[in-house]
Design a protein around this motif. Sequence first.
Motif, PDB file in Angstrom:
ATOM      1  N   ASN A 198       6.711  12.284  -0.316  1.00  0.00           N
ATOM      2  CA  ASN A 198       5.601  11.404  -0.734  1.00  0.00           C
ATOM      3  C   ASN A 198       5.185  11.607  -2.183  1.00  0.00           C
ATOM      4  N   HIS A 199       5.979  12.379  -2.960  1.00  0.00           N
ATOM      5  CA  HIS A 199       5.799  12.513  -4.400  1.00  0.00           C
ATOM      6  C   HIS A 199       4.402  13.017  -4.785  1.00  0.00           C
ATOM      7  N   GLY A 200       4.080  14.175  -4.212  1.00  0.00           N
ATOM      8  CA  GLY A 200       2.887  14.871  -4.678  1.00  0.00           C
ATOM      9  C   GLY A 200       1.643  14.751  -3.846  1.00  0.00           C
ATOM     10  N   LEU A 201       1.672  13.956  -2.787  1.00  0.00           N
ATOM     11  CA  LEU A 201       0.503  13.854  -1.920  1.00  0.00           C
ATOM     12  C   LEU A 201       0.461  15.048  -0.960  1.00  0.00           C
ATOM     13  N   PRO A 202      -0.725  15.406  -0.457  1.00  0.00           N
ATOM     14  CA  PRO A 202      -0.810  16.540   0.465  1.00  0.00           C
ATOM     15  C   PRO A 202      -0.155  16.221   1.804  1.00  0.00           C
ATOM     16  N   ALA A 203       0.229  17.274   2.498  1.00  0.00           N
ATOM     17  CA  ALA A 203       0.847  17.107   3.812  1.00  0.00           C
ATOM     18  C   ALA A 203      -0.107  16.367   4.745  1.00  0.00           C
ATOM     19  N   ASN A 204       0.444  15.395   5.478  1.00  0.00           N
ATOM     20  CA  ASN A 204      -0.303  14.608   6.449  1.00  0.00           C
ATOM     21  C   ASN A 204      -1.478  13.847   5.833  1.00  0.00           C
ATOM     22  N   LEU A 205      -1.443  13.680   4.519  1.00  0.00           N
ATOM     23  CA  LEU A 205      -2.479  12.961   3.776  1.00  0.00           C
ATOM     24  C   LEU A 205      -3.873  13.550   4.007  1.00  0.00           C
ATOM     25  N   PHE A 237       0.832  -1.205   0.000  1.00  0.00           N
ATOM     26  CA  PHE A 237       0.000   0.000   0.000  1.00  0.00           C
ATOM     27  C   PHE A 237       0.865   1.254   0.000  1.00  0.00           C
ATOM     28  N   ASN A 238       1.907   1.261   0.818  1.00  0.00           N
ATOM     29  CA  ASN A 238       2.736   2.452   0.950  1.00  0.00           C
ATOM     30  C   ASN A 238       3.591   2.701  -0.290  1.00  0.00           C
ATOM     31  N   VAL A 239       4.058   1.633  -0.923  1.00  0.00           N
ATOM     32  CA  VAL A 239       4.770   1.799  -2.196  1.00  0.00           C
ATOM     33  C   VAL A 239       3.843   2.415  -3.231  1.00  0.00           C
ATOM     34  N   LEU A 240       2.621   1.916  -3.311  1.00  0.00           N
ATOM     35  CA  LEU A 240       1.661   2.436  -4.284  1.00  0.00           C
ATOM     36  C   LEU A 240       1.308   3.889  -3.977  1.00  0.00           C
ATOM     37  N   ALA A 241       1.020   4.176  -2.702  1.00  0.00           N
ATOM     38  CA  ALA A 241       0.588   5.522  -2.337  1.00  0.00           C
ATOM     39  C   ALA A 241       1.683   6.556  -2.579  1.00  0.00           C
ATOM     40  N   SER A 242       2.928   6.179  -2.355  1.00  0.00           N
ATOM     41  CA  SER A 242       4.032   7.134  -2.504  1.00  0.00           C
ATOM     42  C   SER A 242       4.687   7.072  -3.878  1.00  0.00           C
ATOM     43  N   ALA A 243       4.024   6.421  -4.830  1.00  0.00           N
ATOM     44  CA  ALA A 243       4.562   6.293  -6.190  1.00  0.00           C
ATOM     45  C   ALA A 243       5.958   5.685  -6.169  1.00  0.00           C
ATOM     46  N   GLY A 244       6.117   4.641  -5.368  1.00  0.00           N
ATOM     47  CA  GLY A 244       7.414   3.995  -5.254  1.00  0.00           C
ATOM     48  C   GLY A 244       7.698   3.079  -6.432  1.00  0.00           C
ATOM     49  N   ASN A 245       8.867   2.483  -6.383  1.00  0.00           N
ATOM     50  CA  ASN A 245       9.361   1.646  -7.475  1.00  0.00           C
ATOM     51  C   ASN A 245       9.121   0.174  -7.144  1.00  0.00           C
ATOM     52  N   ALA A 246       8.115  -0.410  -7.777  1.00  0.00           N
ATOM     53  CA  ALA A 246       7.767  -1.808  -7.511  1.00  0.00           C
ATOM     54  C   ALA A 246       8.837  -2.781  -7.992  1.00  0.00           C
ATOM     55  N   HIS A 247       9.745  -2.337  -8.830  1.00  0.00           N
ATOM     56  CA  HIS A 247      10.771  -3.221  -9.379  1.00  0.00           C
ATOM     57  C   HIS A 247      11.870  -3.529  -8.364  1.00  0.00           C
ATOM     58  N   HIS A 248      11.808  -2.896  -7.190  1.00  0.00           N
ATOM     59  CA  HIS A 248      12.756  -3.251  -6.136  1.00  0.00           C
ATOM     60  C   HIS A 248      12.568  -4.688  -5.654  1.00  0.00           C
ATOM     61  N   PHE A 249      11.452  -5.329  -6.019  1.00  0.00           N
ATOM     62  CA  PHE A 249      11.123  -6.653  -5.496  1.00  0.00           C
ATOM     63  C   PHE A 249      11.230  -7.735  -6.574  1.00  0.00           C
ATOM     64  N   ASP A 250      12.038  -7.444  -7.581  1.00  0.00           N
ATOM     65  CA  ASP A 250      12.219  -8.321  -8.737  1.00  0.00           C
ATOM     66  C   ASP A 250      12.654  -9.728  -8.316  1.00  0.00           C
ATOM     67  N   GLU A 251      12.101 -10.732  -8.984  1.00  0.00           N
ATOM     68  CA  GLU A 251      12.379 -12.122  -8.619  1.00  0.00           C
ATOM     69  C   GLU A 251      13.842 -12.483  -8.834  1.00  0.00           C
ATOM     70  N   THR A 252      14.422 -12.044  -9.931  1.00  0.00           N
ATOM     71  CA  THR A 252      15.835 -12.346 -10.193  1.00  0.00           C
ATOM     72  C   THR A 252      16.725 -11.697  -9.147  1.00  0.00           C
ATOM     73  N   LEU A 253      16.375 -10.465  -8.762  1.00  0.00           N
ATOM     74  CA  LEU A 253      17.131  -9.767  -7.725  1.00  0.00           C
ATOM     75  C   LEU A 253      17.146 -10.581  -6.439  1.00  0.00           C
ATOM     76  N   PHE A 254      15.993 -11.095  -6.043  1.00  0.00           N
ATOM     77  CA  PHE A 254      15.919 -11.797  -4.766  1.00  0.00           C
ATOM     78  C   PHE A 254      16.427 -13.226  -4.850  1.00  0.00           C
ATOM     79  N   ALA A 255      16.536 -13.761  -6.033  1.00  0.00           N
ATOM     80  CA  ALA A 255      17.166 -15.076  -6.168  1.00  0.00           C
ATOM     81  C   ALA A 255      18.638 -15.016  -5.804  1.00  0.00           C
TER      82      ALA A 255
END
Length: 519
Positions: free
Chosen positions: A373-380, A236-254
Amino acid sequence: MSPRSPQLSDTPVRFDGGRLTLEDVGALSRRERPAELGTAPAFRQRIAKGAAFLDRLLAEDGVIYGVTTGYGDSVTVSIPPALIAELPHHLYTYHGIGAGRFLTPEETRAVLATRLASLSQGFSGVGVPLLTQLELLLKHDVLPLIPAEGSVGASGDLTPLSYVAAVLCGERDVWHRGERKPAAQVLKELGIAPLKLRPKEGLAIMNGTAVMTALACLAWERAEYLSRLATRLTAFNVLASAGNAHHFDETLFAAKPHAGQQRVAARLRADLVTDRPPRNEQRLQDRYSLRCAPHVIGVLEDALPYFRTLIENELNSANDNPLIDPDGERVLHGGHFYGGHIAFAMDGLKNAVANVADLLDRQLALLVDPRFNHGLPANLSASTGARAAINHGLKAAQISVSAWTAEALKQTMPASVFSRSTECHNQDKVSMGTIAARDCLRVLELTEQVAAAMLIAARQGVTLRQRLDADAKPGPAMAAMHADLEARIPLLVEDRALDGELQGLITAIRRREWRLHEA
């Protein structure tokens, strides 16, 4: 998403010396399954054989610790034959000096189940009537009022378990049908005769690790659910803050083969849409509380199977002293009451759980801060226009989360290293396992509070992100959970007290109402 209802079952948890799981104890603690003492002739005969051997040994003037001698440092005191029958009742009487809160009904049921499991191993020299009396307490939900404090975790949980022994004999108080009542009154109403303890039975009830083990079983289940919930919250927090989902790549974690860490990363991949390349405006690397979440939660995930082994081995052990070998007809004096394995498991578990609380606290600090938080309002805050100036969103929630996290981290001092010498230096090295278990439960309680506040932030943050970016879509399970949160929690536009919603979410967490990463 529909709430997860208790899995009620008519299938009993059977106590016959067979191996139990911590889920069995958890189900009994929540009254999801009934308890049943084994009826097989071989089981009953084994129990009776141990009791008969003790009777014969006493008749032959055998010397047995805690039966023909005093307790602990008083082992050198010989008990006159005419007084042997009174000794077990003195044991639970003088140990009636507990303090602190009473164990909850769930914790108390778990204690009764854990003690019954140990005595059912057939090495304690007790009679079948004692096992039946414990079964009846569980069957009729007659719960001894057990003070939580007073055990050093070696020579067993003597003081808290004295309250179980006393209730079996119709003394002290119980919780029954929503009221505190004298045990004698409740037993009489139910047609249950108070027990007259046989020579070793007071020692068998009290001289074991039942309290710490029961609490450990419940702590493990709560920690396992929190691990999966923290993973979903991270998504949820990755999505809300426009984070990078590719940090959890399968090859990376192998490339780093910790199984639990890989499992967390896989769950994050399932929750987040990762089939699109990162957008140019995204940070190449998110801050550690997002990017390294599998590495933090993964420690807990990898520790859980090991801690399960320690807890379940203790659950399925004979852990009083002395043990009675009914087949070899020997009295075995030892120290199986020592709770070192539970102490270690609980000290380790509270450390891993507190680190997860700290991870979520750091994620929230990023999410409410417009610098990160990449564009979200202060304190949500969802307030707009002129009224935005007087509305504060989740400002106070972030402060509370910080407070709960700090307290959880403070509780991680290991209890097991604070051994004391007690009882005239007879108990000169003790485990502190029960204190470690209580500490662990407090850390879990605080972390559940953190997680509940994070659910409010998830509902708020994802909704606000989707207003900015229509492509910010989670995977199906995560989307269903967000819809459930939207139904539970109105969007925070105007300031309002959030404590009612927070408490509702804490309850939902403890009931495990969301199905999380079942695979």
